[in-house]
Motif scaffolding. Structure first.
Motif: not given
Length: 548
Positions: A421, A427-430
């Motif tokens: 990341y 994004t932070t939560k892929d």
């Protein structure tokens, strides 16, 4: 040891290279009816479109190179026309001189590839009608374009090659029409995902005719079964391929249901000391274990390496394929792996389906949306298949899913991946992680999902739902799910008390996240059954448009 290999493109040359690495003393001979060896079929559209400057770039290796590098004899323009498996003898015809000779073998390998499927169209033999299969086809198409300067081209078929040719010839300035027999492009995709690609190619100026069949080609037109007449200066046939297995069948080699040669995990046929690899051979699905035919260069190379190793005493085995594919269509990348929704249902799986719409990387750094459709088995939680459409990051994500499915990963495993990341990349939560999280929650019935198709089918079947649009009123007024009422999320805790908690309820937002939050609110308020609409209103509107 004397090895004869019939065919010398991806699979045949891979057999020879691996066999030589294992055994310096083996006598290895390749016979190839074509002019060229080890060429890139997949690169052909990009030469014709001008992205590849020189045709020779697609044929980096010659027979002389193979002889020098691997001490392998490659005979182009030599066709094996007869085989005596009892005597282990092949009859070979020199296509330039018509002379024939016999050659003996200890081990024989079929790497005869596949032939283009030729539809029954009147006018197929005209000079402006071309298949796209080998370097000779490519040179002929290029020569025709240089000499005749065509303005309009009709492409028959909307698979990989058809779409790549459409992109490239559009870039070259031609007016392109695609004629496709079925009701969608790219048959390995589900219709709801294929529709997104169809819209994109039309936005880029390609005329797309679905449910149409070309029946007659004239000097300046293509006529369809329904009576359409398409002005056309050139015709490209991209109607798929069929295994070139006639010679194998003649000597008693077993074929599978696809018409390709049936092999075991060591690439062995039913006849002793005879192997088959590449586009002429059948593979099997990693997910179902059943035979599958997906002719791709990546699979051909893998099969060739395995056969070359086994023939020379190695222990490699084929582990099957997922049928992974990826395609660039103008600004979109389209990737898929494993089972589609329709395939999973046909196999009898009880499936969970998620449409996940997320940016490939931070939006403040220009991240564009990915649409991920993921299918999981409710019984085992294993991922069965994934399809992705987007402008950026599709290749990265599809390869993660390929790895996960290959190692029997469950939906929840995806959330726990420690993926790279940084805002320029993710994004932070892929999107991969979010896909696993949402799928597992749905499987565990914590956050049930319902697809636009399922919702539509159930309503048409007479079921009653209360459908809540949780977006701002301005968004609701622009477009909404049929029958929905508007209760923004901030008002849901109070307004939700006026709803019937015993009636099945659908929540949705634009893409799914706020709909999920609303689903949690109503569940905590005691509503008995609450579904979040998969992919939100954006996915619903695409589905609705694609099913008009």
């Amino acid at each position: 040891m004397k090895i004869i290999i019939i065919g010398s493109v991806a699979a045949g040359t891979s057999v020879a290279a691996k066999a030589r690495r294992n055994d310096e003393n083996a006598e290895i001979t390749l016979y190839n009816a074509d002019y060229d060896i080890s060429y890139s079929i997949c690169g052909i559209p990009y030469f014709l479109g001008g992205e590849v400057d020189e045709l020779e770039t697609l044929t980096p290796r010659s027979a002389e190179w193979f002889k020098k590098r691997y001490n392998v004899d490659v005979h182009t323009r030599h066709e094996v026309i007869e085989i005596n498996p009892d005597k282990k003898v092949v009859t070979v015809k020199n296509l330039d001189t018509s002379e024939t000779k016999e050659d003996n073998y200890e081990t024989l390998v079929f790497a005869t590839g596949a032939n283009p499927t030729t539809p029954p169209i009147i006018g197929m033999d005209m000079e402006h009608v071309f298949h796209v299969r080998n370097i000779q086809n490519t040179a002929a198409i290029n020569s025709y374009m240089v000499t005749n300067d065509p303005k309009r081209v009709t492409i028959v078929g909307a698979g990989f090659i058809g779409l790549e040719m459409a992109e490239q010839l559009t870039h070259k300035g031609l007016e392109v029409t695609i004629v496709q027999r079925s009701n969608q492009i790219m048959p390995h995709l589900d219709k709801d995902m294929a529709f997104r690609v169809e819209e994109h190619i039309k936005e880029n100026g390609v005329h797309l005719l679905l449910n149409e069949e070309a029946i007659t080609i004239t000097e300046k037109t293509v006529e369809t079964k329904s009576g359409n007449v398409i002005d056309s200066d050139m015709v490209i046939l991209a109607t798929g391929v069929k295994p070139n297995a006639k010679l194998a069948e003649e000597i008693g080699i077993e074929l599978g249901s696809s018409g390709a040669i049936r092999v075991n995990s060591k690439m062995q046929t039913n006849l002793p000391d005879i192997y088959a690899v590449g586009d002429v051979a059948e593979s099997f699905s990693v997910v179902t274990g059943k035979p599958v035919y997906r002719p791709l260069g990546s699979t051909a190379n893998k099969m060739g390496r395995i056969a070359g190793d086994v023939i020379t005493g190695g222990d490699l085995e084929h582990r099957g394929i997922l049928g992974t594919g990826i395609l660039r269509v103008f600004d979109l990348a389209v990737g898929y792996t494993g089972l589609s929704e329709k395939e999973a249902l046909a196999e009898g799986f009880d499936i969970e389906v998620l449409h996940n719409i997320k940016p490939a990387r931070a939006e403040y750094l220009g991240g564009k949306e990915l649409v991920i459709k993921a299918i999981a088995d409710r019984k085992t939680s294993q991922i069965l298949g994934v399809q992705i459409v987007g402008q950026d990051g599709v290749d990265k994500r599809i390869d993660v899913f390929v790895t996960a499915i290959s190692f029997k990963a469950k939906a929840e495993d995806l959330f726990h991946l420690d993926l790279a990341y940084a805002p320029p990349f993710s994004t932070t939560k892929d999107p991969v992680m979010y896909t696993g999280m949402a799928l597992q929650n749905a499987i565990d019935k914590k956050n049930k999902l319902i697809t636009p198709q399922e919702l539509t089918d159930r309503i048409e079947g007479g079921e009653k739902f209360q459908i809540i649009d949780t977006r701002a009123t301005k968004q609701y007024e622009v477009s909404k799910v049929d029958g929905a009422i508007n209760i923004p999320l901030a008002e849901l805790r109070s307004e939700g008390k006026k709803l019937d908690p015993n009636l099945p309820t659908i929540t949705y937002c634009n893409k799914g996240v706020t709909g999920n939050a609303a689903q949690n609110v109503l569940t905590n308020m005691g509503f008995k059954e609450v579904f979040n609409l998969s992919g939100g209103n954006k996915n619903y509107q695409s589905f609705k448009k694609g099913n008009k």
